[in-house]
Design an enzyme around this catalytic site. Structure first.
Site: not given
Length: 608
Positions: A2, A27, A74, A98-99, A480, A484, A487, A503, A603
Site C-alpha cells: 500500500c 508498489r 493492496w 499500510n500493514g 528466475e 518472471k 508473475e 526425478h 513491489k
C-alpha cells in the site's frame, strides 16, 4: 505494498495527493482514495481499481481543502471494493494504513461493544474507531494516538487526519516504512522518498516505533516510549522526473534496457579498474578471513540473486554459505553466532520478512551486511554495512535491473572474500575483474536478441505451462525465468536443476510443453544438452538459450535458439538474466496483461 501520502499544504491538496500516489503505483494496489478537510469536516472520495478511476470520481465530485491524506490499497482484509478502500472514517478521525493489525478481531469486538458501527471488512477501520473513542472520552488527538498505538499488534504505517484540525497530521510506523517531507510552510508524509519527490527532497525517516505530530511549521517525533526524539533530516536523491517511461511502452521495458548503463555504474563502484581488484568499501567489517560461514537471506528475485552468489562465494572464496528464504529463516530458530556474517538482499530495503531475519541475526551477534537499492531504507539503516546497488528507482513490480545489479555487487563481495581468505590469487582476481568489466557491453549485445525473443514469445503466450532447466548458476536463473513468466503472464511455470529432470519433471513433457534450457558453453554444457535431448525425445518444445559456441554444438534439437555472445562463467548469470526477462515481458505483452503491475502483486512486501 500500500502507498500512503499526507499533505498539509497551502493550496488545494487533492490533485497533489493523486499525483504523488501515481508515483506509488509501482508498489501494487487494487483501490485508491483521498480524504481532505473541507470547512473543518472530513470528506473523502474512493474508487476500485486504478488511479484513473479515482481521478474520474474527483472530476465529477471535486475535493477542496488544503490538508489531506491519500492511499493506494493492496487488499489484505476484505475484498478490493469501494467500501473497503481507504481512507476510513470514524467520527472525527480519518486514517490510511499500510500493514496488518494482527489483533484487529479483538479490537473490533471492543469498539463494537462500545457502540461503534463498523462499515468494512478491514483491519484498518478499528484504528480510526479506537482513536475516535479516546477523543470522545476527552483526549486530544495527540494523546488519543499515544494511547492507542501501543495496543496495535502487527505491522503498520499510519497517517491520520482530524476533523476541525486543519493544521494537524499524525503519522506512525511499526514494521512498515514512513517518511516525513519538509517544505516551505508545508509538511508531508509518504511511504517513501518517491512519494514525496513531487513536494520536497528534504526527508526525515521515522525509525521503528516512532510516531510524529506535524503542523505546517513544526514536527514533533516520539519513540515507542512516547519520549520526544530528534531524527536526522536527509537530502533525497530521488526526483520526480525519474518516474517516466520515456519512449517505452512499459516501465519494465525501460528498466530492462537501462541495464547496460546501471550495471556499468554499479561495477565501477565496486571494482578498482586501475588495479583490477574488487574494492568494496566496508566489506572488511564482514571479516571474511575469519568467518565460519556466510548467511544469505532474501525473498523472491533477491533470494535468487543470493542463490547465484552461493556458487561464487563457495567457488572463489571457499566460504560456506547458508541461504534461505527470509519467511522460512525467521522462524527456523537457526543457530547464529558472532563468528557468522549475514547478508540481506532487498530492492526496497523494506521487505518485512527480510527485515525480521536481519533483526534475528543481529540479536544473536552476527555482523550484518545489506544489499539494497534504497540506501535510506530500514534494512540499510539497521545493517552494520550497506552495499547499495546503483540501479536507480525500479518501478516495474517484476525486478529486472535491481536483480542484475545485486548480482554485480555479490560478485564483487565474493572476489574480495576470496582475496581476504587467501584462496583467490592476485592473478586470478585480475582475470575475473577484467571479465566483469565486459558486462555492460555484453548486456548491450544481449539486448540485440530482443527481436528474436519477441517472435518466439508469441506462440509461448498460448501455452498453459512451461519448464525452465539449468545447472550450476544457471539453475537459479531457471528459477528466475519461471518466476518472471508466472508473475507477468500468469502462465504456470517451474524452474528445475537440469539434473533433476529424470526425478519427476520429465513426466510433464509432451508436445505442448515449452522447455527453456539455459546452457552457455561451459564445463557442464554437455550434461545440460543431454537433458535437453531427453526433452526432445519426448516431443517437448525446446527454447535453448546459449552462446555462439553452444549454438554450434547443440544440433537441431531446439525449436528456437536465443544466441548470446561468448562469455566466461562469472559473467554469464548476469547477462543470461536479460533474455529470461525479455521472454517473460514479451509473452505478457502478447497476452495483454498488466506488465508493470501484475495482478495480486506488490513491489515492496512490507507485511508477512
Amino acid at each position: 505494498m500500500c502507498g500512503i501520502v499526507g499533505v498539509l499544504g497551502r493550496v488545494e491538496v487533492a490533485p497533489r495527493i493523486v499525483d504523488s500516489l501515481k508515483r506509488l503505483e509501482y508498489r501494487g494496489y487494487d483501490s485508491a482514495g483521498v480524504a481532505t478537510l473541507v470547512d473543518g469536516q472530513l470528506v473523502r472520495r474512493r474508487a476500485e481499481g486504478k488511479l484513473r478511476n479515482l481521478e474520474s470520481v474527483l472530476e465529477n465530485a471535486p475535493l477542496a481543502g488544503s490538508a489531506g491524506i491519500g492511499h493506494t490499497r493492496w487488499a489484505t482484509h476484505g475484498a478490493p471494493t469501494v467500501t473497503n478502500a481507504h481512507p476510513h472514517l470514524a467520527g472525527s478521525v480519518a486514517v490510511v494504513h499500510n500493514g496488518i493489525i494482527e489483533n484487529y478481531l479483538d479490537l473490533r469486538d471492543e469498539v463494537s461493544a462500545a457502540g461503534a458501527v463498523l462499515d468494512t471488512e478491514t483491519d484498518t477501520e478499528v484504528v480510526a474507531h479506537l482513536i475516535n473513542l479516546a477523543m470522545a472520552a476527552g483526549k486530544s488527538p495527540r494523546d488519543a494516538v499515544a494511547d492507542v498505538l501501543p495496543r496495535l499488534k502487527g505491522a503498520f504505517a499510519l497517517a491520520l487526519l482530524f476533523a476541525g484540525e486543519d493544521d494537524l497530521l499524525i503519522g506512525a510506523r511499526k514494521g512498515s516504512p514512513l517518511a516525513i517531507g519538509h517544505g516551505e510552510g508545508e509538511m508531508f508524509l509518504g511511504s517513501d522518498a518517491i512519494a514525496l519527490s513531487p513536494f520536497t527532497d528534504r526527508i526525515t525517516y521515522l525509525e521503528e516505533g516512532d510516531w510524529a505530530v506535524l503542523t505546517r511549521s513544526s514536527v514533533d517525533i516520539f519513540d515507542r516510549d512516547n519520549t520526544q526524539v530528534a531524527r536526522p533530516e536527509a537530502k533525497s536523491s530521488v526526483t520526480s522526473s525519474l518516474m517516466d517511461k520515456g519512449n517505452y511502452k512499459h516501465f519494465m521495458a525501460k528498466e530492462i534496457h537501462e541495464q547496460p548503463e546501471v550495471l556499468g555504474h554499479t561495477l565501477s563502484r565496486y571494482f578498482d579498474y586501475t588495479s583490477n581488484q574488487a574494492s568494496v568499501e566496508g566489506a572488511d567489517a564482514l571479516n571474511f578471513k575469519d568467518l565460519n560461514r556466510l548467511i544469505i537471506t532474501a525473498c523472491g528475485t533477491a533470494y535468487l540473486a543470493g542463490l547465484v552468489s552461493k556458487y561464487w562465494f563457495e567457488k572463489y572464496a571457499r566460504l560456506p554459505v547458508e541461504i534461505d528464504i527470509a519467511s522460512e529463516f525467521r522462524y527456523r530458530e537457526t543457530p547464529v553466532c558472532d563468528k557468522d556474517a549475514a547478508l540481506f538482499i532487498s530492492q526496497s530495503g523494506e521487505t518485512a520478512d527480510t527485515l525480521a531475519s536481519l533483526r534475528y541475526c543481529k540479536e544473536h551477534g552476527a555482523t550484518i551486511g545489506a544489499i539494497v537499492n534504497v540506501p535510506e531504507s530500514t534494512i540499510a539503516r539497521e545493517a552494520d554495512r550497506v552495499f547499495p546497488t546503483i540501479a536507480g528507482p525500479e518501478i516495474g513490480v517484476a525486478s529486472t535491473k535491481a536483480f542484475t545489479c545485486q548480482l554485480a555487487v555479490l560478485a564483487a563481495l565474493a572476489l574480495q572474500a576470496g582475496r581476504e581468505r587467501g584462496v583467490l590469487s592476485e592473478a586470478r582476481e585480475k582475470e575475473l575483474v577484467a571479465e566483469l568489466t565486459e558486462v555492460p557491453s555484453l548486456a548491450l549485445k544481449a539486448l540485440a536478441a530482443e527481436t528474436d525473443i519477441e517472435k518466439l514469445s508469441q506462440p509461448l503466450s498460448k501455452a498453459q505451462n512451461a519448464l525452465y532447466l539449468g545447472r550450476a548458476t544457471n539453475f537459479p536463473l531457471a528459477l528466475e525465468g519461471a518466476l518472471k513468466l508466472k508473475e507477468l503472464s500468469y502462465i504456470h511455470a517451474e524452474g528445475y536443476a537440469a539434473g533433476e529432470l529424470k526425478h519427476g519433471p520429465i513426466a510433464l513433457i509432451d508436445e505442448n510443453m515449452p522447455v527453456f534450457v539455459i546452457a552457455p558453453y561451459d564445463a557442464i554444457y554437455e550434461k545440460t544438452v543431454s537433458n535437453m535431448q531427453e526433452v526432445a525425445a519426448r516431443g517437448g518444445r525446446i527454447v535453448l538459450i546459449t552462446d555462439e559456441r553452444g549454438a554450434a554444438e547443440c544440433g537441431n534439437a531446439a525449436e528456437n535458439t536465443v544466441v548470446l555472445p561468448n562469455m566466461t562463467d562469472i559473467v554469464a548469470p548476469i547477462i543470461y538474466a536479460l533474455p529470461v526477462q525479455m521472454i517473460a515481458y514479451h509473452t505478457a505483452v502478447f497476452m495483454g496483461t498488466d506488465v508493470d503491475q501484475p495482478r495480486n502483486l506488490a513491489k515492496s512486501v512490507t507485511v508477512e
